[in-house]
Enzyme design. Structure first.
Site, PDB file in Angstrom:
ATOM      1  N   HIS A   1       0.887  -1.164   0.000  1.00  0.00           N
ATOM      2  CA  HIS A   1       0.000   0.000   0.000  1.00  0.00           C
ATOM      3  C   HIS A   1       0.926   1.216   0.000  1.00  0.00           C
ATOM      4  CE1 HIS A   1      -2.445  -2.984   2.311  1.00  0.00           C
ATOM      5  NE2 HIS A   1      -3.483  -2.391   1.790  1.00  0.00           N
TER       6      HIS A   1
ATOM      7  N   ASP B   1       2.219   1.881   3.346  1.00  0.00           N
ATOM      8  CA  ASP B   1       3.204   0.942   3.906  1.00  0.00           C
ATOM      9  C   ASP B   1       4.613   1.395   3.605  1.00  0.00           C
ATOM     10  OD1 ASP B   1       1.049  -0.773   4.438  1.00  0.00           O
ATOM     11  OD2 ASP B   1       1.337  -1.882   2.564  1.00  0.00           O
TER      12      ASP B   1
HETATM   13  C1  XLS Z   1      -7.583  -6.766   4.219  1.00  0.00           C
HETATM   14  C2  XLS Z   1      -7.083  -6.950   2.878  1.00  0.00           C
HETATM   15  C3  XLS Z   1      -5.914  -6.069   2.507  1.00  0.00           C
HETATM   16  C4  XLS Z   1      -5.736  -6.052   1.017  1.00  0.00           C
HETATM   17  C5  XLS Z   1      -4.962  -4.905   0.492  1.00  0.00           C
HETATM   18  O1  XLS Z   1      -8.343  -7.554   4.755  1.00  0.00           O
HETATM   19  O2  XLS Z   1      -6.773  -8.290   2.691  1.00  0.00           O
HETATM   20  O3  XLS Z   1      -4.764  -6.505   3.152  1.00  0.00           O
HETATM   21  O4  XLS Z   1      -5.171  -7.217   0.558  1.00  0.00           O
HETATM   22  O5  XLS Z   1      -5.544  -3.688   0.767  1.00  0.00           O
END
Ligand code: XLS
Ligand code: NI
Ligand code: NI
Length: 436
Positions: free
Chosen positions: A101, A104
């Protein structure tokens, strides 16, 4: 860079009898299975958020991992350290891809302008590291759920300023993903739902969701981003009622906005379980609708109703998953992203390696089992037999244009058709699956 893991040599395949706990016993990247190498079949990716950003907190307690970068007073220096650790992790695990993200990889700063500048600065570092290491970006995504501005939704927020803000954030994240050669772009709508109907206009919010997706697809074409936009379904958490509930509900949204050729699915095991499905159900459905894209690999605890995101370790389940992936034709731009986190008691850096290694081995075993099941052919033959009568011209014609309800009814009466039930052979097939 100070040493983070206990080893620095890349982990290698040593076979099932290896006594080395940091070796691959089943994942043999160069081994050919059904005409492709395991590396080509599985396309593993390490995710930034669970691996490097989550400190081990839960709703009742704070950080347990005590990673050095979480205690760096300078957020940009912490972000740089994380780039080092990510590439060290990829190198040691011999994994080709990573995912992130925007939030991140870089700190938010005090404005969107600052955030974008931070993301771009870290992306430059990632780009250099990618060029020298041959590692690749499976996908990028924008975090439009953590900041309080998104508490009532991202693109589906009652406030159009939030919708506009999301456009600005996704534009930048898609630009950066494109610059880094990302093979897909993911949208997970954690806040694209609602908590209570008494303050919500569903029709208005759905329109916003569809329009936003169309805007993203248009922009993808404008900049020449070749990969698909992937939507990641999840039925709840943090929202109570989620618009992108599962593959079937997203397909409805895509069809009504004419987006079914540009948008595909990123399917996550734990989300499938939360929606009351199995992982393989979601994969098979997406594949049959022509929207299968990529996987977020993890495992939900069956006793709890939330996203536990454990590393996937269950070989029989992964066998069924791999069977569906192979039947879907395998991955094109997609892959298997470890959207998985070690437990908060697994506080040693090497626990990250153990988690990935064990899950990669479990997937490799699933792949080998699936290949045996396919090569053996008995399961497919049994299923084909169930549907064999559909191969006659008369029965095929019922599904073609020109067939009519009354025409079919007339044939039933004329031929005296009386269906004769036949066994579904479930236990026989279960036995075959267990005996590979
Ligand atoms: C959350 C999601 C997230 C996505 C990316 O539950 O899995 O981690 O994969 O935003
Ligand atoms: Ni996910
Ligand atoms: Ni998830």
């Amino acid at each position: 860079m100070p040493k983070f893991y206990s080893i620095s040599e890349p982990i290698k395949y040593e076979g099932p009898n290896s006594a080395n706990d940091l070796s691959y016993r089943w994942y043999n990247p160069d081994q050919k299975v059904l005409g492709k190498t395991m590396r080509e079949h599985l396309r593993f990716a390490v995710c930034y958020w669970h691996t490097l950003c989550w400190p081990g907190a839960d709703p009742f307690g704070g950080e347990t991992f005590m990673r050095p970068w979480h205690h760096d007073a300078d957020p940009m220096s912490a972000a740089k350290t994380k780039t080092d650790i990510m590439f060290e992790t990829l190198r040691i695990l011999d994994i080709d891809y990573f995912t992130f993200h925007d939030l991140d990889i870089a700190p938010e700063g005090n404005s969107l302008k600052e955030f974008n500048a931070n993301v771009s600065a870290i992306a430059k570092i990632l780009e250099k590291k990618m060029a020298t290491s041959n590692k690749k970006l499976l996908w990028g995504t924008a975090n439009m759920f953590s900041n309080r501005r998104f508490m009532a939704g991202a693109a589906t927020n009652p406030d159009p300023d939030v919708f506009a803000y999301c456009a600005a954030q996704v534009k930048h994240c898609l630009d950066v993903t494109h610059d880094l050669g990302g093979e897909n772009y993911v949208m997970w709508g954690g806040r694209e739902g609602y908590e209570t109907l008494i303050n919500t206009k569903i029709g208005q919010e759905l329109k916003q969701a569809g329009r936003f997706l169309s805007l993203v697809v248009d922009y993808k074409h404008k900049i020449g981003f070749k990969g698909p936009i992937l939507i990641e379904p999840k039925p709840k958490e943090p929202s109570t009622h989620q618009y992108d509930y599962d593959v079937a509900s997203i397909y409805g949204l895509l069809k009504s906005y004419g987006l079914e050729n540009d948008v595909k699915m990123n399917i996550e095991q734990n989300h499938a379980i939360l929606a009351g499905h199995t992982f393989e159900h979601e994969i098979a459905l997406a594949s049959s609708l022509g929207i299968f894209g990529s996987l977020d690999l993890n495992r939900g605890g069956y006793q709890v109703g939330w996203d536990t995101d454990q590393f996937a370790m269950n070989v029989p389940e992964l066998t069924l998953m791999m069977l569906e992936v192979i039947k879907a034709g395998g991955f094109t731009t997609g892959g298997m992203n470890f959207d998985a986190k070690i437990r908060r008691q697994s506080i040693d850096p090497d626990d990250l390696l153990y988690g990935h290694v064990a899950s990669m081995d479990a997937c490799a075993r699933g792949l080998l089992n699936a290949a045996k099941i396919i090569e053996d052919g008995k399961v497919a033959a049994t299923v084909d037999k169930r549907y064999a009568k559909w191969n006659t011209a008369q029965n095929k014609a019922m599904l073609e244009k020109g067939a009519t309800l009354d025409g079919i009814a007339a044939r039933v009466h004329k031929e005296g058709i009386e269906p004769q039930p036949v066994s579904g052979r479930q236990e026989y097939i279960e036995g075959l699956l267990n005996n590979v």
